[in-house]
Design a protein around this motif. Structure first.
Motif, short mmCIF file in Angstrom:
data_model
loop_
_atom_site.label_atom_id
_atom_site.label_comp_id
_atom_site.label_asym_id
_atom_site.label_seq_id
_atom_site.Cartn_x
_atom_site.Cartn_y
_atom_site.Cartn_z
N THR A 155 -9.22 5.22 3.64
CA THR A 155 -8.63 3.96 3.21
C THR A 155 -9.56 2.80 3.58
O THR A 155 -10.63 3.00 4.16
CB THR A 155 -7.23 3.77 3.82
OG1 THR A 155 -6.58 2.65 3.22
CG2 THR A 155 -7.29 3.57 5.33
N LEU A 186 -10.30 -1.53 -1.10
CA LEU A 186 -10.91 -0.26 -0.70
C LEU A 186 -12.41 -0.51 -0.54
O LEU A 186 -12.96 -0.34 0.54
CB LEU A 186 -10.65 0.82 -1.75
CG LEU A 186 -11.30 2.18 -1.44
CD1 LEU A 186 -10.63 2.84 -0.24
CD2 LEU A 186 -11.24 3.11 -2.66
N ALA A 193 -6.12 6.28 0.11
CA ALA A 193 -5.11 5.23 0.07
C ALA A 193 -5.83 3.92 -0.22
O ALA A 193 -6.52 3.37 0.64
CB ALA A 193 -4.37 5.16 1.41
N CYS A 194 -5.70 3.44 -1.44
CA CYS A 194 -6.42 2.25 -1.90
C CYS A 194 -5.56 1.01 -1.66
O CYS A 194 -4.57 0.80 -2.37
CB CYS A 194 -6.76 2.41 -3.39
SG CYS A 194 -7.67 1.01 -4.09
N MET A 203 0.47 3.61 3.53
CA MET A 203 0.00 4.58 4.51
C MET A 203 1.06 5.63 4.83
O MET A 203 0.74 6.79 5.12
CB MET A 203 -0.47 3.87 5.78
CG MET A 203 -1.73 3.05 5.59
SD MET A 203 -3.11 3.98 4.83
CE MET A 203 -3.43 5.23 6.09
#
Length: 251
Positions: A60, A66, A106-107, A193
């Motif tokens: 991430t 990102l 996880a962007c 998250m």
């Protein structure tokens, strides 16, 4: 038990935490998370640690981004550092695409240029709702899309969006990015998250050897094309000079 790794004698812009079989790798340069030589070095060190820990990976960024792509200061300077940075970025994507454990990305916001290629290299990608851009903007800023980037886009983007993304630099918001193939799911900022950890926890139940072997089998032809593209890009960039590529952007 949690542990963290000291990733570099330089200022740390990538953190690593291992807990309950999951390695969380966070990119945070305090700005736009540019893909610089230092970022690449520290990311690869973190991935080395994840391999040693036999971990499922969550990759991430910092709040809102990102990655915004390659470090333009290094690119403008030209020379070996710029060449190694460009090729190192595509080699990083290649490593993620063939990583022995599942990789969840996880962007938390924007993913631009190399950031979008990194996003396309995860096994499961989650974006964040909001006014964020996911875009391969090379053509928009006057650069021919490298062969390596084309292969990375080709293997994941949906057919109707491939030309629009690569040739027309069409930008996607998070929801459209799911249809295009940049993302698999979208979550609210506060849930990003949590959802990433939920998916990573589920992937801990997979047989790791079967996952790795199946991944390499499924992506075998694509990885061969990507390896060939990286070699051709490296030769072309070296022959033409990276600084000459940058000069095409200048008025």
């Amino acid at each position: 038990m949690a542990s963290s790794a000291a990733l570099s004698s330089q200022a740390s812009i990538v953190s690593y935490q291992f807990r309950d079989g999951i390695a969380t790798i966070v990119m945070d340069d305090g700005k736009r998370n540019v893909v610089s030589p230092a970022m690449l070095k520290q990311l690869n060190t973190a991935l080395d640690d994840a391999e040693k820990d036999n971990a499922v990976v969550i990759l991430t960024g910092r709040e809102g981004v990102l990655s915004a792509g390659f470090d333009l200061k290094v690119l403008k300077s030209g020379g070996l550092d710029a060449l190694n940075m460009l090729i190192g970025g595509f080699q990083l994507s290649r490593r993620l695409l063939s990583f022995p454990s599942p990789v969840v990305i996880a962007c938390p916001g924007h993913a631009i240029a190399m950031g979008s290629f990194m996003l396309l290299s995860g096994d499961y990608r989650i974006g964040t709702r909001g006014d964020f851009k996911i875009v391969a903007n090379e053509v928009e800023i006057g650069l021919t899309v490298p062969r390596s980037a084309m292969e990375i886009c080709r293997q994941r983007l949906a057919t109707p969006y491939l030309d629009r993304s690569v040739l027309l630099s069409e930008s996607c918001g998070p929801d459209l990015a799911v249809n295009a193939g940049f993302l698999d799911a979208v979550a609210d900022k506060r849930e990003l998250m949590n959802l990433a950890r939920e998916r990573a926890s589920a992937y801990l139940q997979l047989d790791r050897k079967a996952h790795c072997t199946s991944k390499l089998r499924l992506r075998h032809d694509m990885l061969k094309r990507l390896d060939a593209a990286i070699r051709r890009d490296q030769l072309e960039f070296a022959a033409r000079g990276v600084s000459a590529l940058w000069s095409r952007l200048m008025p």
